[in-house]
Design a protein around this motif. Structure first.
Motif, PDB file in Angstrom:
ATOM      1  N   GLY A 134       0.809  -1.223   0.000  1.00  0.00           N
ATOM      2  CA  GLY A 134       0.000   0.000   0.000  1.00  0.00           C
ATOM      3  C   GLY A 134       0.836   1.264   0.000  1.00  0.00           C
ATOM      4  N   SER A 135       1.847   1.274  -0.856  1.00  0.00           N
ATOM      5  CA  SER A 135       2.746   2.418  -0.908  1.00  0.00           C
ATOM      6  C   SER A 135       3.164   2.655  -2.352  1.00  0.00           C
ATOM      7  CB  SER A 135       3.957   2.103  -0.021  1.00  0.00           C
ATOM      8  OG  SER A 135       4.865   3.154  -0.050  1.00  0.00           O
ATOM      9  N   PRO A 176       4.045   9.908   8.794  1.00  0.00           N
ATOM     10  CA  PRO A 176       2.687   9.847   8.261  1.00  0.00           C
ATOM     11  C   PRO A 176       2.617  10.239   6.788  1.00  0.00           C
ATOM     12  CG  PRO A 176       2.693  10.873  10.407  1.00  0.00           C
ATOM     13  CD  PRO A 176       4.133  10.695  10.022  1.00  0.00           C
ATOM     14  N   PHE A 177       1.764   9.559   6.082  1.00  0.00           N
ATOM     15  CA  PHE A 177       1.635   9.664   4.635  1.00  0.00           C
ATOM     16  C   PHE A 177       1.291  11.083   4.169  1.00  0.00           C
ATOM     17  CE2 PHE A 177      -0.290   9.218   0.560  1.00  0.00           C
ATOM     18  CZ  PHE A 177       0.213   8.055   0.009  1.00  0.00           C
ATOM     19  N   MET A 178       2.011  11.580   3.170  1.00  0.00           N
ATOM     20  CA  MET A 178       1.627  12.838   2.532  1.00  0.00           C
ATOM     21  C   MET A 178       2.157  12.875   1.111  1.00  0.00           C
ATOM     22  SD  MET A 178      -0.292  15.250   2.812  1.00  0.00           S
ATOM     23  CE  MET A 178      -0.724  16.951   3.059  1.00  0.00           C
ATOM     24  N   MET A 179       1.309  12.492   0.183  1.00  0.00           N
ATOM     25  CA  MET A 179       1.721  12.521  -1.209  1.00  0.00           C
ATOM     26  C   MET A 179       0.567  13.002  -2.058  1.00  0.00           C
ATOM     27  SD  MET A 179       4.722  11.785  -2.321  1.00  0.00           S
ATOM     28  CE  MET A 179       4.456  11.194  -3.980  1.00  0.00           C
TER      29      MET A 179
ATOM     30  N   ASP B  95      -6.551   4.733   1.925  1.00  0.00           N
ATOM     31  CA  ASP B  95      -6.991   4.570   3.306  1.00  0.00           C
ATOM     32  C   ASP B  95      -5.837   4.847   4.268  1.00  0.00           C
ATOM     33  OD1 ASP B  95      -9.364   3.847   2.209  1.00  0.00           O
ATOM     34  OD2 ASP B  95      -9.091   1.696   2.486  1.00  0.00           O
ATOM     35  N   ARG B  96      -4.633   4.477   3.840  1.00  0.00           N
ATOM     36  CA  ARG B  96      -3.463   4.718   4.681  1.00  0.00           C
ATOM     37  C   ARG B  96      -3.308   6.212   4.936  1.00  0.00           C
ATOM     38  NH1 ARG B  96       2.174   4.197   2.298  1.00  0.00           N
ATOM     39  NH2 ARG B  96       3.387   5.186   3.940  1.00  0.00           N
ATOM     40  N   GLN B  97      -3.476   7.014   3.896  1.00  0.00           N
ATOM     41  CA  GLN B  97      -3.359   8.461   4.072  1.00  0.00           C
ATOM     42  C   GLN B  97      -4.475   8.989   4.977  1.00  0.00           C
ATOM     43  OE1 GLN B  97      -2.993  10.812   0.492  1.00  0.00           O
ATOM     44  NE2 GLN B  97      -2.817  12.706   1.639  1.00  0.00           N
ATOM     45  N   LEU B  98      -5.703   8.508   4.763  1.00  0.00           N
ATOM     46  CA  LEU B  98      -6.827   8.968   5.592  1.00  0.00           C
ATOM     47  C   LEU B  98      -6.586   8.628   7.065  1.00  0.00           C
ATOM     48  CD1 LEU B  98      -9.826   7.947   3.296  1.00  0.00           C
ATOM     49  CD2 LEU B  98      -9.176  10.286   3.916  1.00  0.00           C
ATOM     50  N   MET B  99      -6.049   7.442   7.325  1.00  0.00           N
ATOM     51  CA  MET B  99      -5.838   7.011   8.707  1.00  0.00           C
ATOM     52  C   MET B  99      -4.674   7.752   9.356  1.00  0.00           C
ATOM     53  SD  MET B  99      -6.556   2.909   8.630  1.00  0.00           S
ATOM     54  CE  MET B  99      -5.588   2.454   7.193  1.00  0.00           C
ATOM     55  N   GLU B 100      -3.627   7.961   8.589  1.00  0.00           N
ATOM     56  CA  GLU B 100      -2.437   8.563   9.184  1.00  0.00           C
ATOM     57  C   GLU B 100      -2.539  10.076   9.325  1.00  0.00           C
ATOM     58  OE1 GLU B 100       0.777   5.133   7.802  1.00  0.00           O
ATOM     59  OE2 GLU B 100       0.964   7.137   6.954  1.00  0.00           O
ATOM     60  N   ARG B 101      -3.360  10.709   8.455  1.00  0.00           N
ATOM     61  CA  ARG B 101      -3.398  12.165   8.475  1.00  0.00           C
ATOM     62  C   ARG B 101      -4.658  12.757   9.112  1.00  0.00           C
ATOM     63  NH1 ARG B 101       1.644  14.182   7.227  1.00  0.00           N
ATOM     64  NH2 ARG B 101       0.500  16.112   7.471  1.00  0.00           N
ATOM     65  N   ASP B 102      -5.743  12.018   9.140  1.00  0.00           N
ATOM     66  CA  ASP B 102      -6.973  12.580   9.703  1.00  0.00           C
ATOM     67  C   ASP B 102      -7.822  11.474  10.348  1.00  0.00           C
ATOM     68  OD1 ASP B 102      -8.527  14.715  10.382  1.00  0.00           O
ATOM     69  OD2 ASP B 102      -9.295  15.133   8.369  1.00  0.00           O
ATOM     70  N   PRO B 103      -7.275  10.822  11.380  1.00  0.00           N
ATOM     71  CA  PRO B 103      -7.954   9.634  11.930  1.00  0.00           C
ATOM     72  C   PRO B 103      -9.335   9.938  12.515  1.00  0.00           C
ATOM     73  CG  PRO B 103      -6.173  10.344  13.390  1.00  0.00           C
ATOM     74  CD  PRO B 103      -6.038  11.140  12.123  1.00  0.00           C
ATOM     75  N   ALA B 133      -0.124   3.537  11.034  1.00  0.00           N
ATOM     76  CA  ALA B 133      -1.542   3.921  10.995  1.00  0.00           C
ATOM     77  C   ALA B 133      -2.281   3.356  12.208  1.00  0.00           C
ATOM     78  CB  ALA B 133      -2.184   3.427   9.695  1.00  0.00           C
ATOM     79  N   ALA B 134      -1.959   2.119  12.596  1.00  0.00           N
ATOM     80  CA  ALA B 134      -2.636   1.506  13.744  1.00  0.00           C
ATOM     81  C   ALA B 134      -2.327   2.285  15.021  1.00  0.00           C
ATOM     82  CB  ALA B 134      -2.205   0.048  13.886  1.00  0.00           C
ATOM     83  N   THR B 135      -1.076   2.687  15.185  1.00  0.00           N
ATOM     84  CA  THR B 135      -0.682   3.458  16.360  1.00  0.00           C
ATOM     85  C   THR B 135      -1.410   4.796  16.396  1.00  0.00           C
ATOM     86  OG1 THR B 135       1.483   2.461  16.094  1.00  0.00           O
ATOM     87  CG2 THR B 135       1.348   4.287  17.639  1.00  0.00           C
ATOM     88  N   ILE B 136      -1.477   5.444  15.230  1.00  0.00           N
ATOM     89  CA  ILE B 136      -2.142   6.754  15.146  1.00  0.00           C
ATOM     90  C   ILE B 136      -3.630   6.612  15.473  1.00  0.00           C
ATOM     91  CG2 ILE B 136      -2.869   8.536  13.489  1.00  0.00           C
ATOM     92  CD1 ILE B 136      -0.025   8.234  12.233  1.00  0.00           C
TER      93      ILE B 136
END
Lengths: 183, 436
Positions: A134-135, A176-179, B95-103, B133-136
C-alpha cells in the motif's frame, strides 16, 4: 505437537503482558478473537511464533494448540522460524516493479549476500520479498520490521543498511503519509 | 478541469494540519456526531445516507445507506460495525493516508454509523503491515474517548460506542468482508459462502456492517451538509460524490488525488499526475486496482464513475490507477499481478487455488521463451473455468489481468510463443496434450 522448542527458556512468553492481555480479552465477546493480537505480540516479543507461545495462547483462550497453529500458519507476517534482527521486506508487486523494485532487490542481495533462507551469515538481516504494502506512489519501497522506507534509490538503501548496522535505527524511515508533497 | 471542493482531503491539505483532535474539532469535527446523537432517529440517519447515494469505496461500490438498512431493527442481540482498513489491493493507498493524516474523520464516521445501525462495538480491521496507521488510530481513539466522543454515554445521549483496532497479520483476502469476519473471529481468513450476508449473520453470527475506511470518512460530511448536497456532486444519481484516486506507475507526480467522479482519466493522469514521466507515451492503465481489467489510451476520456468504467469493459474498483508507458511488456505485467494473486489465493476454492498456479506457470514459460503453441488457448480455457466459479470475487479478479491483456495485446503473447517455437525447434521434450 512435538516437544517445545524455542520460546523463552523457563518462563512464560506473555508473563510481563498480563495487564495488556486482561484488557485485550475485554474487547471481544469470544476469546478466540484475541488469537491474532496475541500471535503478533508473541512474534514481537521473540522474533517468531514459537511452539511455547502457541501453547500459551491456547491456554489463555481455552483452545487447543492445533487451533492456534491452524490460524498462525495462514498469515504471511507470522513466522514459525526465527528471522534476522532486521527483516527487510521488499515489495515486488507490479506498481513497485514498474519503478525499479527488481533492480533494488538485486542490489540488496548482491550487497548483503544472504543465504538460501534469505538471512545473512551474521543473523542481522533477513531479506524477503512481499506483495503490495500500500505504498504504490512512493515506490520502490520496503518495510524493515515496523517501518516503511519509500522512494528508494540504491544510494538511499545503502545508507539505510549502514545506519541499521551501526545504530540499529535509521532516520530515513517514513512518517505519516503525505503525497504528493504540497507547498 | 472544472473547479470543485475537496471533501476528504480538505483538512489534511491545510498547511501544518497533523490530524490531532484539537485540529479536527477546530475544522468542525464531531459536530455531525453531536447533531445526530439523541436528536435524529437512527432510521433518519440511514435515510440521509441513502439519499446521498454514497457507494462503498472498497471496490464493490454497494450503496452504503442500503447496506445499513439491511440490519434487522428487531434483532435482540448485539450488532457490530467493522471498518475495513485491510487496504491491500495493489495500486491502492488512500486509506493509509486517511488514517495517518486525519484519523478522527474516520472515527466520527464510525460513531455515526454505529448509532445508525445500533452497534455498541466497532472494530477497525487494519492490515498488520500498517503499524504506523494503527498506532495513530489507537492514539486517536484514546483522545476521542477522553473528549467524550467515544465510549459510554457519548455526550450524555445514553449511546455507547467502543472502537477497537484489530491488526491482521498479512493476508490480502482479509479485505473480502466475510474473510475479514473469519479473521476477526481468530480463524484462517477464508471467505464464507453468501447468503447469509453479514447484515444478518456477520461477526459472531450477529448483524454486522462492514464498511471501507473512505466510505466511513464521508459520513460526517454527509450528515453536516445533507444527503442532497452529496447526491449532486459527481455523476448523480448512480455515482455521486468525490473519490480519492491513487495514481501510480510511470507518471510524473504519483499520489492520492481527490476528484469528483465526473472527471476523466485524462484529467487525473495528465492534469494532476503531470502526464508521463518520460517522453514515452502511455501504453496501458489499470483503472481500479489489480483486480480491474487493463485499459488502453483509447479509454483516457472515460469518466471515473462506476458505470462509465464498467461500460469501458473494466471496473472502478478501489480507485487505484496504475499507468504503464510504451515499452512495458504486457505479458510481464500480467505475470506480476498473477504472481500476486497466486500468492494471496486463500486456497478454499479449487478453481482459484489451482488455476492461479497454472496461469503463473504458463505466463512464466511464455516469458522465458518456452511457450507452447497452445498456451494462449490454455490460458483462456483456465480463465473461463475460474470466473464465476468461486465463493468470493477473488476468482473473477485474478483472471482480469490475463483476459484483458490477451484482449488488447494478444500479439505480444503470440510473438513470444513464436520466438519459443523458433528457439526450441527440433527439441524432443515430452509432448503436451492439448486441452481441447
Amino acid at each position: 505437537m512435538r516437544p517445545v522448542s524455542g520460546g523463552v527458556a523457563g518462563g512464560m512468553v506473555f508473563d510481563k503482558h498480563r495487564d495488556f492481555i486482561a484488557e485485550l480479552l475485554t474487547r471481544y465477546p469470544v476469546k478466540r478473537s484475541a488469537i491474532l493480537p496475541l500471535l503478533n505480540l508473541a512474534q514481537r516479543e521473540e522474533g517468531c511464533v514459537s511452539q511455547a507461545a502457541m501453547r500459551e495462547i491456547a491456554d489463555l483462550l481455552d483452545l487447543t494448540p492445533p487451533q492456534v497453529f491452524e490460524t498462525a500458519t495462514f498469515y504471511t507476517m507470522l513466522s514459525l522460524k526465527p528471522r534476522g534482527t532486521f527483516h527487510v521486506q521488499v515489495c515486488r508487486s507490479l506498481m513497485c516493479a514498474l519503478v525499479g523494485a527488481d533492480d533494488l532487490l538485486a542490489w540488496l542481495r548482491a550487497h548483503l549476500e544472504p543465504g538460501a533462507d534469505g538471512a545473512t551469515a551474521d543473523g542481522r538481516f533477513t531479506i524477503s520479498t512481499v506483495e503490495c504494502l500500500g505504498s504504490c506512489a512512493t515506490g520502490p519501497m520496503m518495510q524493515i520490521n515496523d517501518d516503511y522506507y519509500e522512494q528508494l534509490t540504491r544510494d538511499k538503501v545503502g545508507r539505510i543498511v549502514n545506519d541499521l548496522k551501526q545504530t540499529g535505527d535509521c532516520a530515513l524511515k517514513s512518517g505519516p503519509f503525505m503525497m504528493p508533497e504540497r507547498k | 478541469m472544472k473547479t470543485f471542493e475537496k471533501i476528504l482531503l480538505k483538512n489534511m491539505e491545510q498547511p501544518g494540519y497533523a490530524g490531532s483532535l484539537a485540529e479536527y474539532e477546530r475544522a468542525g469535527g464531531y459536530q455531525a456526531l453531536k447533531k445526530v446523537l439523541g436528536r435524529v432517529p437512527p432510521a433518519d440517519v440511514i435515510d440521509t445516507v441513502k439519499q446521498s447515494g454514497l457507494r462503498g469505496r472498497g471496490g464493490a461500490g454497494f450503496p452504503t445507506g442500503v447496506k445499513w438498512s439491511f440490519i434487522p431493527r428487531d434483532h435482540p442481540g448485539p450488532r457490530y460495525l467493522c471498518c475495513n482498513a485491510d487496504e491491500s489491493e495493489p495500486g491502492t493507498f488512500k486509506d493509509r493516508q486517511l488514517m495517518e493524516r486525519d484519523p478522527h474523520q474516520i472515527l466520527e464516521g464510525m460513531a455515526i454509523a454505529c448509532y445508525a445501525i445500533g452497534a455498541q462495538t466497532a472494530y477497525i480491521y487494519i492490515r498488520g503491515e500498517f503499524r504506523l496507521a494503527a498506532t495513530i488510530l489507537e492514539r486517536a481513539i484514546v483522545e476521542a474517548g477522553r473528549a467524550g466522543h467515544l465510549g459510554a454515554d457519548i455526550h450524555g445521549s445514553g449511546v455507547t460506542v467502543n472502537v477497537y483496532v484489530h491488526a491482521g497479520a498479512g493476508a490480502y483476502i482479509c479485505g473480502e468482508e466475510t474473510a475479514l469476519l473469519e479473521s476477526l473471529e481468530g480463524k484462517r481468513g477464508k471467505p464464507r459462502t453468501k447468503p447469509p450476508f453479514p447484515a444478518t449473520h456477520g461477526l459472531y453470527q450477529q448483524p454486522t456492517v462492514v464498511n471501507n475506511v473512505e466510505t466511513l470518512a464521508n459520513i460526517p460530511h454527509i450528515i453536516n451538509r445533507g444527503g442532497a448536497w452529496y447526491a449532486a456532486i459527481g455523476v448523480p444519481p448512480k455515482s455521486p460524490g468525490t473519490r480519492i484516486f491513487c495514481l501510480s506507475g510511470h507518471v510524473k507526480r504519483p499520489g492520492n488525488y481527490e476528484l469528483p467522479v465526473d472527471a476523466t482519466f485524462r484529467d487525473l493522469i495528465d492534469d494532476l499526475g503531470g502526464g508521463m514521466r518520460s517522453d514515452k507515451p502511455l501504453k496501458a492503465f489499470i483503472p481500479g486496482g489489480a483486480s480491474a481489467p487493463f485499459l488502453t489510451p483509447e479509454h483516457l476520456d472515460v469518466q471515473l464513475d462506476f458505470e462509465s468504467v464498467a461500460r469501458a469493459g473494466s471496473m472502478s474498483g478501489s480507485g487505484g490507477v496504475t499507468v504503464m508507458e510504451d515499452g512495458t511488456s504486457m505479458v510481464w505485467a500480467a505475470l506480476r499481478l498473477m504472481e500476486f494473486f497466486y500468492h494471496e489465493s486463500c486456497g478454499k476454492c479449487t478453481p482459484c487455488r489451482e488455476g492461479s498456479a497454472w496461469i503463473v506457470q504458463i505466463l512464466q514459460r511464455i516469458l522465458n521463451r518456452q511457450g507452447r503453441p497452445d498456451d494462449v488457448r490454455t490460458l483462456e480455457d483456465i480463465c473461463g473455468n475460474i470466473g464465476g466459479r468461486t465463493v468470493c470475487a477473488f476468482g473473477d479478479a485474478e483472471i482480469a489481468p490475463v483476459q484483458s491483456t490477451l484482449k488488447y495485446w494478444r500479439s505480444e503473447y503470440e510473438a513470444l510463443i513464436a520466438e519459443a517455437g523458433a528457439l526450441n525447434a527440433g527439441r524432443k521434450d515430452i509432448p503436451v496434450l492439448s486441452v481441447s
